[in-house]
Design an enzyme around this catalytic site. Structure first.
Site, short mmCIF file in Angstrom:
data_model
loop_
_atom_site.label_atom_id
_atom_site.label_comp_id
_atom_site.label_asym_id
_atom_site.label_seq_id
_atom_site.Cartn_x
_atom_site.Cartn_y
_atom_site.Cartn_z
N ALA A 69 4.29 -4.94 0.35
CA ALA A 69 4.66 -4.03 -0.74
C ALA A 69 3.52 -3.09 -1.13
CB ALA A 69 5.14 -4.81 -1.95
N THR A 70 2.28 -3.49 -0.89
CA THR A 70 1.18 -2.55 -1.19
C THR A 70 1.37 -1.30 -0.36
OG1 THR A 70 -0.34 -4.32 -1.79
CG2 THR A 70 -1.33 -2.24 -1.06
N ASN A 148 4.81 -8.41 -12.91
CA ASN A 148 4.29 -9.60 -12.24
C ASN A 148 3.42 -10.47 -13.13
OD1 ASN A 148 2.80 -7.05 -11.71
ND2 ASN A 148 1.24 -8.46 -10.96
N GLY A 199 7.85 -9.45 1.71
CA GLY A 199 8.35 -10.67 2.36
C GLY A 199 7.76 -11.94 1.79
N HIS A 200 6.46 -11.90 1.47
CA HIS A 200 5.83 -13.19 1.11
C HIS A 200 6.14 -13.65 -0.30
CE1 HIS A 200 2.13 -12.06 -1.26
NE2 HIS A 200 2.33 -10.89 -0.68
N THR A 236 3.31 -0.61 16.07
CA THR A 236 4.21 -1.62 16.65
C THR A 236 4.66 -2.58 15.56
OG1 THR A 236 3.10 -1.42 18.76
CG2 THR A 236 4.41 -3.42 18.41
N CYS A 322 -3.60 -10.67 -7.98
CA CYS A 322 -4.09 -9.51 -7.24
C CYS A 322 -5.35 -8.95 -7.89
CB CYS A 322 -3.03 -8.43 -7.20
SG CYS A 322 -1.51 -9.02 -6.50
N1 PMP Z 1 4.00 -5.24 -6.59
C1 PMP Z 1 4.07 -6.36 -7.34
C2 PMP Z 1 4.84 -6.33 -8.61
C3 PMP Z 1 3.45 -7.53 -6.90
O1 PMP Z 1 3.52 -8.63 -7.65
C4 PMP Z 1 2.74 -7.51 -5.69
C5 PMP Z 1 2.03 -8.74 -5.18
N2 PMP Z 1 1.11 -9.30 -6.07
C6 PMP Z 1 2.68 -6.32 -4.94
C7 PMP Z 1 3.33 -5.20 -5.43
C8 PMP Z 1 1.94 -6.22 -3.64
O2 PMP Z 1 2.66 -6.85 -2.63
P1 PMP Z 1 2.00 -7.27 -1.25
O3 PMP Z 1 1.21 -8.52 -1.53
O4 PMP Z 1 3.17 -7.51 -0.34
O5 PMP Z 1 1.15 -6.16 -0.77
#
Ligand code: PMP
Length: 374
Positions: A69-70, A148, A199-200, A236, A322
């Site tokens: 998601a980052t 989050n 995904g995680h 890829t 994070c």
């Molecule tokens: N957005 C939110 C709201 C999250 O909680 C997180 C993960 N802490 C992310 C984005 C980033 O996701 P990823 O770890 O897949 O890069």
């Protein structure tokens, strides 16, 4: 081990692991190769794409795989800025976005974009404030669905509706990482043109994310190369991780409601347990996501308490995982400041969390409050 840090990451489910192993053994080809091995890998990717599209009520052609998601958030914001930013300069955002959105906005500001951050009023975001912050120069509004750090559910649908009523051409983006597979996430009903997923966070393993891009919304690539993912995301494809995310989404999609109920009752039980501990305050709103609970532990510094609990093999987070050691500004946006913010802990559950685990956690927290110094 009592794992109460599921907002940081989740344990991959059996189906995700099996799908990844299968992709690494029988489906190891490069999806871009023209031979049979390549086609087999492409079929795995497209299967996962279809599953994820179905969960969103979307067409497969709107799903773009990323590394997480980052990257999805970077692609959404930088990609939209590149597509629309020549003529328009303003972006409107909530003031509580994840670092992968907030830091990207800060970087775009340095490039000359204007970012207007809208804060909650008395702990609540108001759709009208976002619409009012938009003008003719605005090309993008971004609002996460579930925060989050606190579990706060932002009024995405109301906001995007209000914004589009005033300015139908504005592109809307929602970071739905902490909502996906916990609440229904349907881009069309949210009014979201761009949606980021990871995904995680859904038991699918690390290394795969998704950006949903509505047909007609323009996003320019931030990574160039072999033109995979229709040129939007070259490189890829991580076939095993894509397969794993697809498998996890397939397993979880039918149980969104039942798991929500289960976790809601776990949260009520936790609230009850915590109410018996002197000095513990609950920072999350009652109508927030039950999966995330932010509390303050009687003025005891988060990190000290976190490590105290860790010695008992209970894993929680301080604020957001994070932001590792760095204090996030998000609690302050919700009025959580001073000692209350310094002692904030985040407990994040899954439907597999048990009541016994919560009892053990609450007992350890009580002891911690009595025993740790500060
Ligand atoms: N957005 C939110 C709201 C999250 O909680 C997180 C993960 N802490 C992310 C984005 C980033 O996701 P990823 O770890 O897949 O890069």
């Amino acid at each position: 081990m009592i794992y109460l840090d599921n907002a940081a990451t989740t344990k991959p489910c059996k189906e995700a692991v099996e799908a990844a192993v299968n992709a690494m053994t029988s489906g190891f080809g490069n999806p871009s190769s023209l031979h049979r091995a390549g086609l087999d890998a492409q079929l795995i990717v497209d299967g996962a794409r279809r599953i994820i599209a179905d969960t969103l009520g979307a067409d497969s052609s709107c799903i773009y795989f990323t590394s997480g998601a980052t990257e999805s958030n970077n692609l959404a914001l930088r990609g939209a800025a590149a597509a629309y930013g020549r003529r328009k300069k303003r972006i409107v955002a909530s003031s509580v976005e994840h670092a992968s959105v907030e830091e990207t906005l800060a970087s775009l500001e340095k490039q000359g974009f204007e970012v207007v951050r809208v804060s909650p009023v008395d702990g609540r975001f108001r759709a009208a404030d976002f619409a009012a912050a938009c003008n003719e120069d605005t090309f993008l509004v971004t609002m996460m669905y579930v925060n989050n750090e606190t579990g706060y559910i932002l009024p995405v649908k109301e906001t995007f509706t209000a914004v589009k009523r005033r300015f139908p051409d504005i592109i809307t983006h929602s970071d739905c990482v902490q909502a996906y597979m916990k609440l229904p996430v349907k881009p069309a009903s949210l009014g979201a043109d761009l949606v980021s997923l990871s995904g995680h966070k859904i038991h699918g393993g690390k290394g795969c994310g998704v950006l949903y891009i509505k047909k007609g919304a323009r996003v320019l690539p931030i990574i160039t190369g072999g033109k995979q993912e229709k040129g939007i995301r070259s490189g890829t494809e991580p076939v095993p991780m894509i397969a794993a995310m697809g498998a996890a989404a397939e397993v979880l999609a039918p149980t969104i409601d039942s798991r929500f109920e289960r976790v809601s009752s776990l949260r009520s039980r936790l609230t009850e347990l915590l109410s018996g501990i002197e000095g513990v305050e609950i920072n999350s709103p009652e109508d927030g996501s039950p999966y995330v609970m932010n509390i303050s532990a009687a003025g005891k510094r988060s990190e000290i308490m976190l490590h105290y609990l860790e010695q008992r093999e209970i894993y929680v987070s301080s604020g957001s995982a994070c932001s590792k050691g760095q204090q996030s500004g998000v609690p302050a946006q919700f009025g959580i400041t001073g000692k209350r913010a310094d002692s904030a802990l985040r407990i994040s559950m899954t439907a597999e969390t048990t009541e016994e685990e919560l009892v053990t956690f609450a007992e350890a927290l009580r002891e911690g409050i009595e025993n740790v110094r500060g």
